[in-house]
Design a protein around this motif. Structure first.
Motif, PDB file in Angstrom:
ATOM      1  N   LEU A  37       0.827  -1.208   0.000  1.00  0.00           N
ATOM      2  CA  LEU A  37       0.000   0.000   0.000  1.00  0.00           C
ATOM      3  C   LEU A  37       0.857   1.252   0.000  1.00  0.00           C
ATOM      4  O   LEU A  37       0.672   2.164  -0.825  1.00  0.00           O
ATOM      5  CB  LEU A  37      -0.918  -0.022   1.221  1.00  0.00           C
ATOM      6  CG  LEU A  37      -1.779   1.215   1.464  1.00  0.00           C
ATOM      7  CD1 LEU A  37      -2.765   1.412   0.331  1.00  0.00           C
ATOM      8  CD2 LEU A  37      -2.497   1.112   2.798  1.00  0.00           C
ATOM      9  N   VAL A  38       1.834   1.309   0.897  1.00  0.00           N
ATOM     10  CA  VAL A  38       2.673   2.504   1.021  1.00  0.00           C
ATOM     11  C   VAL A  38       3.606   2.642  -0.178  1.00  0.00           C
ATOM     12  O   VAL A  38       3.787   3.739  -0.725  1.00  0.00           O
ATOM     13  CB  VAL A  38       3.473   2.449   2.336  1.00  0.00           C
ATOM     14  CG1 VAL A  38       4.474   3.599   2.411  1.00  0.00           C
ATOM     15  CG2 VAL A  38       2.534   2.492   3.534  1.00  0.00           C
ATOM     16  N   GLY A  39       4.198   1.519  -0.619  1.00  0.00           N
ATOM     17  CA  GLY A  39       5.161   1.572  -1.711  1.00  0.00           C
ATOM     18  C   GLY A  39       4.545   2.034  -3.018  1.00  0.00           C
ATOM     19  O   GLY A  39       5.079   2.934  -3.688  1.00  0.00           O
ATOM     20  N   LEU A  40       3.415   1.444  -3.410  1.00  0.00           N
ATOM     21  CA  LEU A  40       2.800   1.806  -4.686  1.00  0.00           C
ATOM     22  C   LEU A  40       2.191   3.210  -4.651  1.00  0.00           C
ATOM     23  O   LEU A  40       2.401   4.005  -5.566  1.00  0.00           O
ATOM     24  CB  LEU A  40       1.734   0.780  -5.053  1.00  0.00           C
ATOM     25  CG  LEU A  40       2.241  -0.590  -5.503  1.00  0.00           C
ATOM     26  CD1 LEU A  40       1.081  -1.519  -5.801  1.00  0.00           C
ATOM     27  CD2 LEU A  40       3.147  -0.470  -6.726  1.00  0.00           C
ATOM     28  N   SER A  41       1.428   3.499  -3.596  1.00  0.00           N
ATOM     29  CA  SER A  41       0.801   4.821  -3.531  1.00  0.00           C
ATOM     30  C   SER A  41       1.852   5.913  -3.364  1.00  0.00           C
ATOM     31  O   SER A  41       1.738   6.998  -3.967  1.00  0.00           O
ATOM     32  CB  SER A  41      -0.213   4.870  -2.387  1.00  0.00           C
ATOM     33  OG  SER A  41       0.393   4.518  -1.151  1.00  0.00           O
ATOM     34  N   GLY A  42       2.894   5.646  -2.567  1.00  0.00           N
ATOM     35  CA  GLY A  42       3.958   6.626  -2.408  1.00  0.00           C
ATOM     36  C   GLY A  42       4.716   6.869  -3.703  1.00  0.00           C
ATOM     37  O   GLY A  42       5.032   8.020  -4.054  1.00  0.00           O
ATOM     38  N   THR A  43       4.995   5.794  -4.447  1.00  0.00           N
ATOM     39  CA  THR A  43       5.685   5.942  -5.732  1.00  0.00           C
ATOM     40  C   THR A  43       4.865   6.784  -6.698  1.00  0.00           C
ATOM     41  O   THR A  43       5.382   7.717  -7.340  1.00  0.00           O
ATOM     42  CB  THR A  43       5.959   4.563  -6.348  1.00  0.00           C
ATOM     43  OG1 THR A  43       6.799   3.797  -5.469  1.00  0.00           O
ATOM     44  CG2 THR A  43       6.655   4.703  -7.696  1.00  0.00           C
ATOM     45  N   MET A  44       3.569   6.462  -6.819  1.00  0.00           N
ATOM     46  CA  MET A  44       2.713   7.219  -7.733  1.00  0.00           C
ATOM     47  C   MET A  44       2.607   8.683  -7.323  1.00  0.00           C
ATOM     48  O   MET A  44       2.688   9.592  -8.157  1.00  0.00           O
ATOM     49  CB  MET A  44       1.322   6.586  -7.759  1.00  0.00           C
ATOM     50  CG  MET A  44       1.230   5.292  -8.546  1.00  0.00           C
ATOM     51  SD  MET A  44       1.459   5.548 -10.310  1.00  0.00           S
ATOM     52  CE  MET A  44       0.076   6.597 -10.688  1.00  0.00           C
ATOM     53  N   LEU A  45       2.424   8.928  -6.035  1.00  0.00           N
ATOM     54  CA  LEU A  45       2.258  10.300  -5.556  1.00  0.00           C
ATOM     55  C   LEU A  45       3.513  11.133  -5.790  1.00  0.00           C
ATOM     56  O   LEU A  45       3.451  12.266  -6.289  1.00  0.00           O
ATOM     57  CB  LEU A  45       1.898  10.282  -4.071  1.00  0.00           C
ATOM     58  CG  LEU A  45       1.628  11.634  -3.419  1.00  0.00           C
ATOM     59  CD1 LEU A  45       0.348  12.239  -3.974  1.00  0.00           C
ATOM     60  CD2 LEU A  45       1.529  11.493  -1.907  1.00  0.00           C
ATOM     61  N   ILE A  46       4.672  10.571  -5.451  1.00  0.00           N
ATOM     62  CA  ILE A  46       5.926  11.323  -5.589  1.00  0.00           C
ATOM     63  C   ILE A  46       6.266  11.516  -7.065  1.00  0.00           C
ATOM     64  O   ILE A  46       6.755  12.590  -7.455  1.00  0.00           O
ATOM     65  CB  ILE A  46       7.063  10.598  -4.838  1.00  0.00           C
ATOM     66  CG1 ILE A  46       6.753  10.543  -3.332  1.00  0.00           C
ATOM     67  CG2 ILE A  46       8.390  11.311  -5.065  1.00  0.00           C
ATOM     68  CD1 ILE A  46       7.733   9.700  -2.540  1.00  0.00           C
TER      69      ILE A  46
END
Length: 467
Positions: A307-316
């Protein structure tokens, strides 16, 4: 085969909650495949003159770029959910082995459950995927990214074949993944002796196998190569750099899943000291539980990291692209690109949230007998809940750290391709919201399931009288 289907249906009727997570994961996977399959079919069946009405990329290109990562994540969630469904049945399968069920019969039962669950959710998933495809196509047309004359395949005979092909492909792909995942998940219990299978249902191996660690290293190298590919893309190929970075982050998360027990044990040991200091009783027990059951901790941590890895990657990546574009970000192309990334982020977060909730509920629910034993030796319900709170906090922090490491590596590669610097544009508020969302799913999920798990007579639960 009829007996296998009967047994599979019996398990579904007896323990519907155990299959709920798998059913939801399969529903999302089939719906996603149907969504993007219908968009492909719409592009194929549209007349050439209609397709030329828009100057942007073809609908097939948009669907492919939008859906490839979403479908891979959906299958990742399906594999994870099926593994936990089998884990909840470990004791029953072990008992079947002790009363003369053969390894082949055990594997056939597990595969039968996967097939039955897939077939049960296929019709509503097709309907949901078709509705989502219609909505997405309408939004793409409103934004000028798809020709106004493009239509989804309907009932007329010329387009009935691509429609049926899209639905059949979605079901076939989901069945293939479900069968492969169930076979792998059932492999361990079907290969060992019946007595060992029954013992294995209540114990955990302490070490991570050498083959698993070697596989983790190999996958990690593959993820690194993908990130290198993303970092070396020219500036004018930002979309390709973004797709390579996002795919690389998914591969790195697979490596995290393979090396999860070892990584989780190391991080839990490092974070355990402050937890023990803040809560001497419950913190000590939580720390001991997490380090002693590294596989269980890894199972809970991996979906949080996803959850954190994918959403964080997309957001950044989105923030970095907007920052690099500067004043040009107000153009129609940049605005639509940002909208596509936001829509993809929402879909990925949906899949990852399902995986997180399903896994945490399954991991906590299977500890009923453990909680009952603690109650028999004097632990109160409030003490158990304090212990679970400490565990939930540790699980959340470990998952966020692993996911943040993946997101940081992927976004650094993308930033290198976009502006020549590995330092991306970091949306601090958005990152805090991701961490808060992970905690909002993890802590209440563990505590809510724990409240249910500590109910009932302890002696009856230890004896197996209730499930």
């Amino acid at each position: 085969m009829r007996a296998v289907i009967s047994l599979a249906l019996g398990q579904l009727r007896r323990r519907p909650a155990a299959f709920a997570g798998t059913a939801v994961a399969l529903f999302l996977a089939i719906a996603a495949l149907t969504l993007f399959g219908l968009l492909f079919a719409a592009d194929i069946t549209a007349p050439e003159a209609v397709r030329k009405e828009t100057t942007g990329p073809a609908l097939m290109v948009i669907a492919g770029a939008f859906g490839e990562i979403a479908v891979l994540v959906a299958f990742f969630v399906v594999v994870n959910a099926l593994g936990f469904t089998l884990r909840q049945q470990h004791r029953e399968l072990a008992l079947l082995r002790t009363i003369a069920a053969t390894p082949r019969q055990t594997r056939r039962l597990v595969r039968g459950q996967a097939v039955v669950t897939t077939l049960l959710v296929s019709a509503p998933a097709w309907a949901a995927g078709a509705a989502a495809a219609q909505g997405l196509l309408a939004e793409l047309q409103r934004r000028g990214m798809a020709a106004p004359g493009v239509r989804l395949p309907g009932s007329p005979v010329p387009v009935l074949v691509p429609l049926a092909a899209a639905l059949a492909a979605a079901l076939a792909a989901a069945l293939a993944v479900a069968l492969a995942a169930s076979t792998v998940a059932a492999r361990r219990i079907s290969r060992i002796t019946p007595a060992a299978a029954l013992t294995a249902s209540s114990t955990e191996h302490g070490r991570t196998g050498a083959l698993r660690l070697l596989a983790a290293v190999g996958v990690l190298v593959g993820g690194g190569l993908l990130l290198r590919l993303a970092a070396t893309r020219p500036t004018e190929e930002v979309d390709k750099a973004g797709q390579a970075a996002l795919f690389g982050s998914l591969v790195l998360l697979v490596a995290v899943a393979l090396a999860g027990p070892l990584a989780a044990r190391v991080l839990a040991a490092a974070l355990g000291a402050p937890v023990r200091a803040l809560a001497p009783g419950a913190g000590w027990l939580a720390d001991a539980n997490l380090r002693g059951y590294a596989r269980r901790l890894s199972s809970a941590v991996v979906p949080v990291a996803l959850l954190v890895g994918l959403s964080g990657t997309m957001l950044i990546m989105t923030s970095t692209a907007e920052h690099a574009a500067g004043a040009a970000a107000s153009s129609v192309t940049s605005a639509t690109d940002v909208w596509l990334r936001q829509a993809e982020l929402a879909l990925l977060v949906c899949f990852a949230a399902v995986s997180t909730v399903n896994t945490l509920v399954a991991v906590t629910a299977e500890r009923r007998r453990e909680f009952a034993l603690l109650r028999l030796v004097g632990a109160t319900r409030s003490q158990l809940l304090r212990m679970l709170t400490a565990e939930a906090v540790l699980t959340t922090v470990v998952g966020i750290l692993l996911g943040a490491a993946v997101a940081g590596a992927a976004s650094a590669a993308f930033s290198t391709a976009v502006n020549g610097s590995p330092t991306p544009s970091l949306p601090v508020a958005g990152c805090w919201w991701i961490a808060a969302g992970a905690a909002a799913l993890t802590v209440p999920g563990i505590l809510g399931t724990g409240l249910r798990a500590v109910r009932g007579p302890a002696a009856e639960l230890v004896g197996g009288g209730r499930d």
